[in-house]
Every structure is written in C-alpha cells, then in structure tokens.
Motif scaffolding. Structure first.
Motif, mmCIF file in Angstrom:
data_model
loop_
_atom_site.group_PDB
_atom_site.id
_atom_site.type_symbol
_atom_site.label_atom_id
_atom_site.label_comp_id
_atom_site.label_asym_id
_atom_site.label_seq_id
_atom_site.Cartn_x
_atom_site.Cartn_y
_atom_site.Cartn_z
ATOM 1 N N ARG A 85 0.842 -1.202 0.000
ATOM 2 C CA ARG A 85 0.000 0.000 0.000
ATOM 3 C C ARG A 85 0.869 1.241 0.000
ATOM 4 N N SER A 86 0.389 2.248 -0.681
ATOM 5 C CA SER A 86 1.133 3.508 -0.735
ATOM 6 C C SER A 86 1.243 4.138 0.647
ATOM 7 N N GLU A 87 0.200 3.949 1.482
ATOM 8 C CA GLU A 87 0.209 4.529 2.828
ATOM 9 C C GLU A 87 1.332 3.943 3.692
ATOM 10 N N LEU A 88 1.720 2.708 3.396
ATOM 11 C CA LEU A 88 2.776 2.046 4.163
ATOM 12 C C LEU A 88 4.130 2.135 3.468
ATOM 13 N N ASN A 89 4.127 2.746 2.285
ATOM 14 C CA ASN A 89 5.337 2.840 1.477
ATOM 15 C C ASN A 89 5.897 1.449 1.155
ATOM 16 N N THR A 90 4.981 0.524 0.859
ATOM 17 C CA THR A 90 5.392 -0.848 0.547
ATOM 18 C C THR A 90 5.081 -1.218 -0.899
ATOM 19 N N GLU A 91 4.849 -0.224 -1.746
ATOM 20 C CA GLU A 91 4.612 -0.532 -3.156
ATOM 21 C C GLU A 91 5.819 -1.271 -3.736
ATOM 22 N N ARG A 92 5.533 -2.065 -4.770
ATOM 23 C CA ARG A 92 6.602 -2.791 -5.436
ATOM 24 C C ARG A 92 7.549 -1.811 -6.127
ATOM 25 N N LYS A 93 8.839 -1.968 -5.867
ATOM 26 C CA LYS A 93 9.840 -1.093 -6.475
ATOM 27 C C LYS A 93 10.749 -1.942 -7.356
ATOM 28 N N ARG A 94 10.857 -1.559 -8.609
ATOM 29 C CA ARG A 94 11.651 -2.304 -9.567
ATOM 30 C C ARG A 94 12.861 -1.482 -10.006
ATOM 31 N N THR A 125 -2.512 -0.639 -5.016
ATOM 32 C CA THR A 125 -1.777 0.021 -3.932
ATOM 33 C C THR A 125 -2.379 1.359 -3.529
ATOM 34 N N HIS A 126 -3.234 1.922 -4.400
ATOM 35 C CA HIS A 126 -3.818 3.222 -4.108
ATOM 36 C C HIS A 126 -5.344 3.213 -4.038
ATOM 37 N N GLY A 127 -5.965 2.086 -4.426
ATOM 38 C CA GLY A 127 -7.422 2.018 -4.451
ATOM 39 C C GLY A 127 -8.047 2.258 -3.098
ATOM 40 N N ARG A 128 -9.217 2.922 -3.087
ATOM 41 C CA ARG A 128 -9.887 3.258 -1.840
ATOM 42 C C ARG A 128 -11.126 2.398 -1.585
ATOM 43 N N ARG A 129 -11.572 1.696 -2.618
ATOM 44 C CA ARG A 129 -12.762 0.856 -2.466
ATOM 45 C C ARG A 129 -12.384 -0.624 -2.567
ATOM 46 N N VAL A 130 -13.167 -1.459 -1.924
ATOM 47 C CA VAL A 130 -12.897 -2.896 -1.904
ATOM 48 C C VAL A 130 -12.846 -3.464 -3.315
ATOM 49 N N GLU A 131 -13.736 -3.023 -4.191
ATOM 50 C CA GLU A 131 -13.781 -3.545 -5.555
ATOM 51 C C GLU A 131 -12.488 -3.292 -6.319
ATOM 52 N N GLU A 132 -11.683 -2.334 -5.857
ATOM 53 C CA GLU A 132 -10.444 -2.010 -6.544
ATOM 54 C C GLU A 132 -9.274 -2.866 -6.080
ATOM 55 N N VAL A 133 -9.411 -3.525 -4.942
ATOM 56 C CA VAL A 133 -8.293 -4.314 -4.410
ATOM 57 C C VAL A 133 -8.638 -5.781 -4.214
ATOM 58 N N MET A 134 -9.894 -6.141 -4.287
ATOM 59 C CA MET A 134 -10.319 -7.514 -4.011
ATOM 60 C C MET A 134 -9.849 -8.478 -5.101
ATOM 61 N N THR A 135 -9.831 -9.758 -4.753
ATOM 62 C CA THR A 135 -9.531 -10.818 -5.710
ATOM 63 C C THR A 135 -10.832 -11.302 -6.324
ATOM 64 N N SER A 136 -10.879 -11.307 -7.645
ATOM 65 C CA SER A 136 -12.093 -11.729 -8.345
ATOM 66 C C SER A 136 -11.712 -12.202 -9.752
ATOM 67 N N PRO A 137 -12.287 -13.331 -10.227
ATOM 68 C CA PRO A 137 -13.247 -14.198 -9.530
ATOM 69 C C PRO A 137 -12.561 -15.013 -8.439
ATOM 70 N N VAL A 138 -13.351 -15.642 -7.595
ATOM 71 C CA VAL A 138 -12.816 -16.386 -6.464
ATOM 72 C C VAL A 138 -13.393 -17.791 -6.438
ATOM 73 N N SER A 139 -12.588 -18.755 -6.003
ATOM 74 C CA SER A 139 -13.048 -20.138 -5.894
ATOM 75 C C SER A 139 -13.982 -20.281 -4.708
ATOM 76 N N ALA A 140 -14.935 -21.160 -4.824
ATOM 77 C CA ALA A 140 -15.894 -21.410 -3.744
ATOM 78 C C ALA A 140 -16.175 -22.897 -3.676
ATOM 79 N N ILE A 141 -16.874 -23.311 -2.636
ATOM 80 C CA ILE A 141 -17.195 -24.725 -2.451
ATOM 81 C C ILE A 141 -18.610 -24.850 -1.909
ATOM 82 N N ALA A 142 -19.241 -25.979 -2.147
ATOM 83 C CA ALA A 142 -20.606 -26.213 -1.683
ATOM 84 C C ALA A 142 -20.596 -26.710 -0.234
ATOM 85 N N PRO A 143 -21.634 -26.416 0.535
ATOM 86 C CA PRO A 143 -21.676 -26.868 1.933
ATOM 87 C C PRO A 143 -21.745 -28.389 2.064
#
Length: 240
Positions: free
Chosen positions: A56-65, A85-103
């Motif tokens: 995250r940019s706030e932690l200064n941990t962005e990938r540096k090449r 690293t800069h997104g403010r909403r969950v949709e900008e940082v979440m993993t999608s699509p995601v694996s799921a399983i049946a109960p």
C-alpha cells in the motif's frame, strides 16, 4: 465430514463499494484475515484479505523495480498494481473471480482446493448465495473435535489387532516386514525397515490406536544399498 459441519456461518461480509478502511477495521474488530465480498442479492463477487493490503502507498510498501525491470514490465501491469496500492474501495483491491465450495462437499475437497490454489479460506456457496466460509481455523476446530478426548480402555489383543490392521492398510508397511506385539498397553514394534521415514510412520500408526500407552521401537533399519543393519534406538537405550 462435510464442509457445512465446520464452516463459519453466517460469514462476515462486505460489499464491493465498501471502503478499504472499513474493510480493514472490520477484519481487525472481528479478528479475521479475510472477507467475502457480496452484491446486494448476497451473491459472491470476490474476496478481500490481509494479503491484499500488504503493498500500500500509505505504508510505502509498493513494489519497487529496477529501471530495467520497469522498462520490461507492461504499462498495463504497472497500472493494475497502482490501482491495488492506491485504491480506496474494496472492488479495486479484491480478488475476483474467487473459488468457492458447496456446503455438502467433503472437507477433503476443500483442503485439496486450498492447497492447490495456496489460499487460506474458501467461501461456501449454495444456490448462488454465500452461506458461510471455511478457513484454516475452521479445519483446526474440526480436528480438535475429531481427536479423542481421553484414552479408551481396550485389551492388549484388541489393541494389537488394531495396530496390525492399520499397518496392513499402508503401502509403506504392507510388505509385512513390520510387526507389533502389545503387552500392558505397550506396543512393541519389531521387524525391518529400508527407509528411516518408515520408522516414524510406524510409531505414529501405533500411537494413534486407542489404548496404546507407549511405543517401543525395536525396528532394525537395513541400508538397501550396502545391506548394513543398524540397531533400533530403543534397543540401544536399554543396553546403555
């Protein structure tokens, strides 16, 4: 055992429009490391975890090449990393699509999926809706429930038969070179092994049988290349 027997339900969730700050606070307040992301109808659309907040940019941990790697990396990839690293909403940082399983899936299927994809949690979905989540902590809880709480009283002959049956089921001991004799709850392992890893496996097999108080290892290891036989550790201890 089925997934529905150990899953956490209902699962704590967030929406895609939720802020990163709110999602982080929700995880901290509930002491969880991941949140399923759902839409207005309760359908799973992604997952956000503590791993998504490592860089995250706030932690200064962005990938540096280096300048060379920066030049070789596509602009699109760099742009995508900037969003995470800069997104403010969950949709900008979440993993999608995601694996799921049946109960109703067996726990073994959940473990295989978690190992194959190197993930720590699986959303549980039924009829297109999120009904729970199964994480490593849920598997640990299921294990604690499955382990025997106290020793079971059984006769030596019954214990010996159970140990021999377990050994007979395993490919590494099915050759019949490992034998067991039980007296006063002590399982004495005798015979020969050709791989030292079989020694610990045989001990574990005996220890897991209800009624076994202790295990005496008298297995002789024979080097398959040189034919040298080494005495068992318990025999050396008794001679000292």
């Amino acid at each position: 055992m089925l997934v529905q027997a150990i899953m956490t339900s209902p699962a704590i969730t967030v929406t895609a429009s939720c802020s990163v700050a709110e999602a982080a606070k929700l995880m901290l307040d509930n002491r969880i490391s991941g949140l399923p992301v759902v839409d207005a109808n309760g359908a799973l659309v992604g997952i956000v975890s503590e791993g998504d907040f490592l860089r995250r940019s706030e932690l200064n941990t962005e990938r540096k090449r280096s300048w060379l790697l920066e030049w070789l990396t596509s602009p699109g990839k760099i742009a995508a990393e900037y969003v995470r690293t800069h997104g403010r909403r969950v949709e900008e940082v979440m993993t999608s699509p995601v694996s799921a399983i049946a109960p109703t899936a067996p726990i073994s299927d959940a473990v295989k999926l978690m190992e194959r994809q190197d993930i720590k949690r699986l959303p549980v979905v039924a009829d297109g809706r999120l009904v729970g989540i199964v994480a490593r902590s849920d598997l640990l809880r299921g294990l604690s429930q499955a382990l025997p709480a106290s020793p079971v009283c059984a006769g030596d002959a019954q214990i010996q038969a159970a140990v021999e049956a377990e050994l007979a089921r395993q490919s590494w001991s099915r050759n019949g070179f490992i034998h067991c004799h039980v007296a006063d709850g002590v399982a004495e392992l005798t015979g020969t092994i050709f791989d030292e890893r079989e020694r610990l496996a045989a001990r574990v097999a005996a220890e897991n049988v209800a009624g076994v108080a202790s295990v005496r290892d008298l297995l002789v290891w024979i080097d398959p290349y040189y034919g040298i036989a080494l005495p068992p550790p318990d025999a050396e201890a008794s001679q000292a």
